[in-house]
Each structure stands twice: as C-alpha cells, then as structure tokens.
Design a protein around this motif. Sequence first.
Motif, PDB file in Angstrom:
ATOM      1  N   UNK A  81      -6.737  -7.097  -3.505  1.00  0.00           N
ATOM      2  CA  UNK A  81      -6.258  -8.418  -3.933  1.00  0.00           C
ATOM      3  C   UNK A  81      -7.303  -9.144  -4.774  1.00  0.00           C
ATOM      4  N   UNK A  82      -8.577  -8.944  -4.438  1.00  0.00           N
ATOM      5  CA  UNK A  82      -9.666  -9.613  -5.160  1.00  0.00           C
ATOM      6  C   UNK A  82     -10.055  -8.886  -6.438  1.00  0.00           C
ATOM      7  N   UNK A  83      -9.469  -7.698  -6.660  1.00  0.00           N
ATOM      8  CA  UNK A  83      -9.807  -6.939  -7.851  1.00  0.00           C
ATOM      9  C   UNK A  83     -11.093  -6.150  -7.740  1.00  0.00           C
ATOM     10  N   UNK A  84     -11.642  -6.041  -6.527  1.00  0.00           N
ATOM     11  CA  UNK A  84     -12.861  -5.250  -6.316  1.00  0.00           C
ATOM     12  C   UNK A  84     -12.570  -3.756  -6.316  1.00  0.00           C
ATOM     13  N   UNK A  85     -11.343  -3.397  -5.948  1.00  0.00           N
ATOM     14  CA  UNK A  85     -10.890  -2.007  -5.937  1.00  0.00           C
ATOM     15  C   UNK A  85      -9.565  -1.962  -6.686  1.00  0.00           C
ATOM     16  N   UNK A  86      -9.297  -0.836  -7.363  1.00  0.00           N
ATOM     17  CA  UNK A  86      -8.127  -0.764  -8.239  1.00  0.00           C
ATOM     18  C   UNK A  86      -6.806  -0.568  -7.502  1.00  0.00           C
ATOM     19  N   UNK A  87      -6.799   0.347  -6.524  1.00  0.00           N
ATOM     20  CA  UNK A  87      -5.538   0.842  -5.977  1.00  0.00           C
ATOM     21  C   UNK A  87      -5.583   0.986  -4.469  1.00  0.00           C
ATOM     22  N   UNK A  88      -4.394   1.092  -3.883  1.00  0.00           N
ATOM     23  CA  UNK A  88      -4.315   1.339  -2.441  1.00  0.00           C
ATOM     24  C   UNK A  88      -2.897   1.762  -2.083  1.00  0.00           C
ATOM     25  N   UNK A  89      -2.776   2.674  -1.138  1.00  0.00           N
ATOM     26  CA  UNK A  89      -1.490   2.926  -0.507  1.00  0.00           C
ATOM     27  C   UNK A  89      -1.437   2.016   0.717  1.00  0.00           C
ATOM     28  N   UNK A  90      -0.429   1.158   0.770  1.00  0.00           N
ATOM     29  CA  UNK A  90      -0.319   0.176   1.849  1.00  0.00           C
ATOM     30  C   UNK A  90       1.056   0.272   2.493  1.00  0.00           C
ATOM     31  N   UNK A  91       1.110  -0.009   3.788  1.00  0.00           N
ATOM     32  CA  UNK A  91       2.396  -0.095   4.463  1.00  0.00           C
ATOM     33  C   UNK A  91       3.221  -1.197   3.810  1.00  0.00           C
ATOM     34  N   UNK A  92       4.516  -0.952   3.682  1.00  0.00           N
ATOM     35  CA  UNK A  92       5.385  -1.926   3.024  1.00  0.00           C
ATOM     36  C   UNK A  92       5.279  -3.291   3.694  1.00  0.00           C
ATOM     37  N   UNK A  93       5.260  -3.295   5.024  1.00  0.00           N
ATOM     38  CA  UNK A  93       5.190  -4.557   5.753  1.00  0.00           C
ATOM     39  C   UNK A  93       3.925  -5.335   5.470  1.00  0.00           C
ATOM     40  N   UNK A  94       2.823  -4.644   5.162  1.00  0.00           N
ATOM     41  CA  UNK A  94       1.547  -5.312   4.897  1.00  0.00           C
ATOM     42  C   UNK A  94       1.443  -5.856   3.477  1.00  0.00           C
ATOM     43  N   UNK A  95       2.210  -5.261   2.559  1.00  0.00           N
ATOM     44  CA  UNK A  95       2.010  -5.594   1.146  1.00  0.00           C
ATOM     45  C   UNK A  95       3.163  -6.355   0.501  1.00  0.00           C
ATOM     46  N   UNK A  96       4.330  -6.392   1.145  1.00  0.00           N
ATOM     47  CA  UNK A  96       5.499  -6.915   0.435  1.00  0.00           C
ATOM     48  C   UNK A  96       5.359  -8.393   0.052  1.00  0.00           C
ATOM     49  N   UNK A  97       4.716  -9.205   0.887  1.00  0.00           N
ATOM     50  CA  UNK A  97       4.570 -10.623   0.550  1.00  0.00           C
ATOM     51  C   UNK A  97       3.702 -10.791  -0.697  1.00  0.00           C
ATOM     52  N   UNK A  98       2.607 -10.020  -0.787  1.00  0.00           N
ATOM     53  CA  UNK A  98       1.718 -10.124  -1.953  1.00  0.00           C
ATOM     54  C   UNK A  98       2.372  -9.572  -3.214  1.00  0.00           C
ATOM     55  N   UNK A  99       3.222  -8.553  -3.044  1.00  0.00           N
ATOM     56  CA  UNK A  99       3.945  -8.003  -4.200  1.00  0.00           C
ATOM     57  C   UNK A  99       4.923  -9.046  -4.737  1.00  0.00           C
ATOM     58  N   UNK A 100       5.669  -9.670  -3.824  1.00  0.00           N
ATOM     59  CA  UNK A 100       6.665 -10.660  -4.249  1.00  0.00           C
ATOM     60  C   UNK A 100       5.997 -11.893  -4.868  1.00  0.00           C
ATOM     61  N   UNK A 101       4.761 -12.181  -4.422  1.00  0.00           N
ATOM     62  CA  UNK A 101       4.033 -13.333  -4.967  1.00  0.00           C
ATOM     63  C   UNK A 101       3.314 -13.001  -6.275  1.00  0.00           C
ATOM     64  N   UNK A 102       3.371 -11.733  -6.704  1.00  0.00           N
ATOM     65  CA  UNK A 102       2.716 -11.330  -7.940  1.00  0.00           C
ATOM     66  C   UNK A 102       1.226 -11.106  -7.805  1.00  0.00           C
ATOM     67  N   UNK A 103       0.723 -11.080  -6.559  1.00  0.00           N
ATOM     68  CA  UNK A 103      -0.712 -10.865  -6.344  1.00  0.00           C
ATOM     69  C   UNK A 103      -1.077  -9.387  -6.345  1.00  0.00           C
ATOM     70  N   UNK A 104      -0.093  -8.536  -6.167  1.00  0.00           N
ATOM     71  CA  UNK A 104      -0.264  -7.095  -6.258  1.00  0.00           C
ATOM     72  C   UNK A 104       0.844  -6.531  -7.142  1.00  0.00           C
ATOM     73  N   UNK A 105       0.537  -5.434  -7.796  1.00  0.00           N
ATOM     74  CA  UNK A 105       1.524  -4.753  -8.633  1.00  0.00           C
ATOM     75  C   UNK A 105       1.965  -3.476  -7.919  1.00  0.00           C
ATOM     76  N   UNK A 106       3.263  -3.320  -7.697  1.00  0.00           N
ATOM     77  CA  UNK A 106       3.785  -2.124  -7.043  1.00  0.00           C
ATOM     78  C   UNK A 106       4.084  -1.070  -8.094  1.00  0.00           C
ATOM     79  N   UNK A 107       3.428   0.101  -7.973  1.00  0.00           N
ATOM     80  CA  UNK A 107       3.611   1.170  -8.955  1.00  0.00           C
ATOM     81  C   UNK A 107       4.626   2.207  -8.502  1.00  0.00           C
TER      82      UNK A 107
END
Length: 320
Positions: free
Chosen positions: A193-219
């Motif tokens: 989220x802070x841009x210190x690391x490029x990528x991550x595989x995350x559980x949907x439940x852990x990442x969906x709020x940040x994806x919907x808020x535009x803080x993470x990009x889902x590839x």
Amino acid sequence: MIQRRRILQAFAPVPAMLMDGRAFAQSTPIRILVGAPAGGSTDTLARTLSIEMGRLLGRTVIVENRPGAGGNIAADAVAKAAPDGNTLLMSFTSHAINASLYPSLPFDPVKDFTPLTCVATSPSVLVAHPSLPAKDVRELIALAKAKPGKLNFAIGAVGSSLHLAGDAFKMQSGAYIVNIPYRGTAPALQDVLAGQVDLMFAAVGNAQAQIRAGKLKALGVTSAKRLPAFPDVPAIAEVLPGYESSAWFGLFGPGQMNPELAKRLSDAARQAIATPDVKKRLELEGAVPVGNSPDEFARFVQAEIPRWAKVVKFAGAKPE
C-alpha cells in the motif's frame, strides 16, 4: 403412531451410540483444534462451523487454538488423538504443503487423518501498488521479463499458500520476481500500500476494500475463472492456462475412524456449511463454500500434496 415415531426418528439429532459400540459421549465436548492464532480466517471459520455443528449433533463443540510450525502442532495432536470423534482438526492448505516443505513430520498427512469435508476454498488476488506500470497480468509478465529481478513480491509467511501462489506464477510465466518475506500478512500488505514493495498475492477478504478504494490495483485472480466480486479482473489462467492457486480449509479427524462416525460428523459439517449463517460468514471472509464428501475430500488432499511439492521444489522454500 408407528408411522409418526419413524418420522420423528428420521429428524432426530445424530445418535450418541455408534456402530463400533463406543459412546459418542454427549457429556464430553468435541474439540476442533486449529493450527493458527485466534482471529484469522481458519479460526473464524472453525468457530462459525462449530456453532452449527454443535446444534446439529446435540453436542458442545469448542475451538482450541494451537498455532505454530505451519499448523503442524495442532495436526500432530489430532493425529495422535483417539479416533472417537471428540478431537477434530480444522486445517488449511499447509496440510498439503508441509508434506514437502518440512524435511520430516511426526505424522503422515494422509494415513494419520480421516478427511471429513473441505469446508471452503479461498482464491487470492494479485495486487500491485497503483504506480506499477502494468495494468494486467500480460503486461506484468512482459515488464518482469524486460527487467528481471527489478520487481518484487511481498510474502506474508514463507511456505504459505500465498507465498507459493507467487512462485507458481513465476514457475509458469518464466518471470524473475524477487520475494521479500515478512512476518505476517498485515505488514506485507502495508508495504505494498505504501509503495515500498511492488506486488503481493493477498486473500480477497484482506484486499478487496483497498482495491475498491483505488489504493491497490488488482491484476488477476488465482481462481480458475473470474470471481463474481471482481468480474472485471481476469483470472490469471486466462494468460497462463492451467494456473490455479486457491487456499482451502478442511475438517479432519484422526486416522482409523469408524466409517459410520466419520459419515455422521461429515454430514453434520456439510449441513452446517449449507446454512445461511455459515455461508454468509464464509463470503465475508472471501471464501467459497464447498462441503464435499469424505471420499471426495480424501482424493483432493492426495492430489494437492504432489501438486504443491513441485512448487516447493521450484521455490526452494524452507520452513521458518
């Protein structure tokens, strides 16, 4: 009167006396051991399931956390428990991964357990910081191959299903992306989220709020097909045919359980999984309900062990 009695018996709670002649003692609580800390997905699903199973069985069902060694501490306790139905294991993908991740185990992950049912699967999502110049998996692979070793994956736990999802991705794509291990999913996700690391595989439940808020990009998602929650996010398999990497949660008993007892426990778990309350809780965790038969779950586990062994060998992963 006889017909009425038969109807009542058909809908009665699971009987306490089993075919092997030993009492499935109603005064003794059923313990579901969880090899993960309280508050995580495995623990949450076990506690949700325990309430409905207790109701269906007419028994008290409690959850006991025994975290450590990737779930092996809890698994070993269940493997050595009496096969009387009073000690069960809520395990997760590591049950299959650990067979090759650890040089030796104090139990056999197949012979020392009685599979009861797969409770749920949990696909993950490949996320990136919005600044990453790749909008999908195809562009990510091209970028990684153009700049080998320049991109990196945040790894929440070495040897976890999310870690190996990344190595399976690298194995199939031929891309060289560096792993950066963390002690836990939360700090790993925070650095993406802070841009210190490029990528991550995350559980949907852990990442969906940040994806919907535009803080993470889902590839891409790791399920075989696109997820209803993210219909516009392609499955990675659309670019890498055959790619699939979902975490799973399953209920086991000790090995050598009486088949009738195993069926009764499996039936109660499967009925519980089908209830609206449990299904809703699973969905909140980003999980997909399963509830298959003991035979189906046994075949699934046996197939998972060699599948993950290939990825563990490619990754050169070692237990922490």
